[in-house]
Design a protein around this motif. Structure first.
Motif, PDB file in Angstrom:
ATOM      1  N   ALA A 110      -1.857  -8.995  -2.895  1.00  0.00           N
ATOM      2  CA  ALA A 110      -1.187  -9.156  -1.599  1.00  0.00           C
ATOM      3  C   ALA A 110       0.313  -9.180  -1.826  1.00  0.00           C
ATOM      4  CB  ALA A 110      -1.630 -10.443  -0.899  1.00  0.00           C
ATOM      5  N   ASP A 111       1.021  -8.317  -1.119  1.00  0.00           N
ATOM      6  CA  ASP A 111       2.480  -8.325  -1.204  1.00  0.00           C
ATOM      7  C   ASP A 111       3.132  -8.020   0.146  1.00  0.00           C
ATOM      8  OD1 ASP A 111       2.130  -5.592  -0.867  1.00  0.00           O
ATOM      9  OD2 ASP A 111       2.670  -5.068  -2.923  1.00  0.00           O
ATOM     10  N   GLY A 112       2.323  -8.032   1.210  1.00  0.00           N
ATOM     11  CA  GLY A 112       2.839  -7.771   2.551  1.00  0.00           C
ATOM     12  C   GLY A 112       2.730  -6.341   3.002  1.00  0.00           C
ATOM     13  N   ARG A 113       2.420  -5.436   2.067  1.00  0.00           N
ATOM     14  CA  ARG A 113       2.278  -4.030   2.449  1.00  0.00           C
ATOM     15  C   ARG A 113       0.923  -3.771   3.094  1.00  0.00           C
ATOM     16  NH1 ARG A 113       2.993  -0.437  -2.593  1.00  0.00           N
ATOM     17  NH2 ARG A 113       2.185  -2.298  -3.657  1.00  0.00           N
ATOM     18  N   PHE A 114       0.911  -2.799   3.987  1.00  0.00           N
ATOM     19  CA  PHE A 114      -0.314  -2.361   4.643  1.00  0.00           C
ATOM     20  C   PHE A 114      -0.846  -1.149   3.887  1.00  0.00           C
ATOM     21  CE2 PHE A 114      -2.242   0.142   8.299  1.00  0.00           C
ATOM     22  CZ  PHE A 114      -3.401  -0.617   8.346  1.00  0.00           C
ATOM     23  N   PHE A 115      -1.955  -1.322   3.165  1.00  0.00           N
ATOM     24  CA  PHE A 115      -2.540  -0.249   2.376  1.00  0.00           C
ATOM     25  C   PHE A 115      -3.460   0.563   3.277  1.00  0.00           C
ATOM     26  CE2 PHE A 115      -0.924  -3.007  -0.784  1.00  0.00           C
ATOM     27  CZ  PHE A 115      -0.770  -2.269  -1.956  1.00  0.00           C
ATOM     28  N   ALA A 116      -2.917   1.633   3.856  1.00  0.00           N
ATOM     29  CA  ALA A 116      -3.643   2.362   4.890  1.00  0.00           C
ATOM     30  C   ALA A 116      -4.384   3.590   4.380  1.00  0.00           C
ATOM     31  CB  ALA A 116      -2.671   2.797   5.991  1.00  0.00           C
ATOM     32  N   ASP A 117      -4.050   4.089   3.201  1.00  0.00           N
ATOM     33  CA  ASP A 117      -4.673   5.334   2.753  1.00  0.00           C
ATOM     34  C   ASP A 117      -5.265   5.176   1.354  1.00  0.00           C
ATOM     35  OD1 ASP A 117      -2.601   6.611   0.633  1.00  0.00           O
ATOM     36  OD2 ASP A 117      -1.517   5.614   2.254  1.00  0.00           O
ATOM     37  N   TYR A 118      -6.206   6.042   1.049  1.00  0.00           N
ATOM     38  CA  TYR A 118      -6.934   5.916  -0.206  1.00  0.00           C
ATOM     39  C   TYR A 118      -6.034   6.131  -1.410  1.00  0.00           C
ATOM     40  CZ  TYR A 118      -7.120  10.957  -1.119  1.00  0.00           C
ATOM     41  OH  TYR A 118      -6.798  12.256  -1.394  1.00  0.00           O
ATOM     42  N   ARG A 119      -4.958   6.910  -1.253  1.00  0.00           N
ATOM     43  CA  ARG A 119      -4.063   7.144  -2.391  1.00  0.00           C
ATOM     44  C   ARG A 119      -3.358   5.854  -2.809  1.00  0.00           C
ATOM     45  NH1 ARG A 119      -3.360  12.107   0.338  1.00  0.00           N
ATOM     46  NH2 ARG A 119      -3.890  13.917  -0.957  1.00  0.00           N
ATOM     47  N   SER A 120      -2.869   5.083  -1.822  1.00  0.00           N
ATOM     48  CA  SER A 120      -2.193   3.831  -2.154  1.00  0.00           C
ATOM     49  C   SER A 120      -3.173   2.831  -2.749  1.00  0.00           C
ATOM     50  CB  SER A 120      -1.512   3.244  -0.919  1.00  0.00           C
ATOM     51  OG  SER A 120      -2.448   2.933   0.095  1.00  0.00           O
ATOM     52  N   LYS A 121      -4.416   2.831  -2.245  1.00  0.00           N
ATOM     53  CA  LYS A 121      -5.428   1.939  -2.808  1.00  0.00           C
ATOM     54  C   LYS A 121      -5.779   2.361  -4.231  1.00  0.00           C
ATOM     55  CE  LYS A 121      -7.530   1.245   1.750  1.00  0.00           C
ATOM     56  NZ  LYS A 121      -8.761   1.473   2.549  1.00  0.00           N
ATOM     57  N   SER A 122      -5.907   3.667  -4.441  1.00  0.00           N
ATOM     58  CA  SER A 122      -6.238   4.174  -5.765  1.00  0.00           C
ATOM     59  C   SER A 122      -5.124   3.866  -6.762  1.00  0.00           C
ATOM     60  CB  SER A 122      -6.475   5.684  -5.693  1.00  0.00           C
ATOM     61  OG  SER A 122      -6.755   6.212  -6.969  1.00  0.00           O
ATOM     62  N   GLU A 123      -3.889   4.018  -6.298  1.00  0.00           N
ATOM     63  CA  GLU A 123      -2.745   3.701  -7.165  1.00  0.00           C
ATOM     64  C   GLU A 123      -2.765   2.234  -7.546  1.00  0.00           C
ATOM     65  OE1 GLU A 123       2.164   3.657  -6.978  1.00  0.00           O
ATOM     66  OE2 GLU A 123       0.987   4.455  -5.303  1.00  0.00           O
ATOM     67  N   ARG A 124      -3.046   1.363  -6.568  1.00  0.00           N
ATOM     68  CA  ARG A 124      -3.100  -0.067  -6.853  1.00  0.00           C
ATOM     69  C   ARG A 124      -4.239  -0.380  -7.808  1.00  0.00           C
ATOM     70  NH1 ARG A 124      -0.275  -3.294  -8.356  1.00  0.00           N
ATOM     71  NH2 ARG A 124       1.169  -2.358  -6.863  1.00  0.00           N
TER      72      ARG A 124
END
Length: 225
Positions: free
Chosen positions: A107-121
């Motif tokens: 959790a860092d306040g960002r809204f993870f809206a797409d699979y690319r950002s989730k995959s990167e995380r």
């Protein structure tokens, strides 16, 4: 059972709807909504007089093996705040929700809206899921020197992109901004089927959470620490 405190247990949620799940369970709900600074101020006032803080509600999957409605007990938080959750509270939650999966939350306040950002995380950490309030709740608990825990349910999968309307759906107080949602749909009507699927996922996670909490004896396991 550990010590029992007559101070309130604070449940930090994203939405007022999530807070409805814990009505009657002996906790004080604080909804973050879309105003993180207000949440920080409110928790700074409340935390010194509380027994503990639990980050509670929905979460987005980072781990691709997680399914809709899977319950998650956080063992560690990373992102905007890094630290372990209270071990005794984790154990109490595990008794309450025996099928829950244990692991780190990001959790860092960002809204993870797409699979690319989730995959990167997922590639950068071992976190199971992400939410938008836990780092603020954890910081408040640490500042007050009180126990912190996380109990979340998966409402969107790692491979799913969230529709644009979701990003504007929350009011600052945690209510639903129906006007903004309708406006988003009018601008991008093609998202409607996807939006309905997202709402369905939230409903499934919400229902699973409700079932899990039927076994709670109040205060979300805090008094069993």
């Amino acid at each position: 059972m550990g010590y029992v405190s007559d101070k309130p247990v604070i449940a930090v949620t994203g939405t007022l709807r999530e807070g409805d799940l814990v009505k009657g369970l002996g906790v004080t709900v604080v909804a973050g909504g879309s105003d993180p600074e207000r949440l920080r101020r409110e928790l700074a006032d409340l935390a010194p007089h509380a027994a503990g803080i639990i980050s509670f509600g929905m979460a987005g999957a980072i781990d691709r093996h997680l399914k809709l409605g899977d319950m998650i007990i956080g063992t560690r938080l990373i992102g905007g705040f890094t630290g372990d959750c209270d071990a005794a509270w984790i154990a109490a939650l595990k008794v309450m929700v025996p099928k829950a999966k244990l692991g780190a939350i990001h959790a860092d306040g960002r809204f993870f809206a797409d699979y690319r950002s989730k995959s990167e995380r997922a590639g950068r950490s071992a976190a199971l899921a992400v939410d938008m309030e836990s780092h603020i709740a954890a910081q408040a608990a640490a500042d007050a020197g009180i126990p912190f825990a996380i109990l979340r349910s998966i409402s969107d999968l790692s491979e799913v992109n969230l529709p644009p309307a979701i990003a504007v759906a929350m009011k600052p107080d945690g209510g639903v901004n129906y006007g903004a949602v309708i406006g988003s749909i009018l601008k991008q009507p093609g998202q409607l089927p996807h939006l309905m699927g997202t709402v369905s996922g939230f409903a499934k996670a919400y229902g699973q959470f409700g079932k899990a909490l039927k076994k709670s004896d109040g205060r979300l396991g805090f008094d069993r620490r």
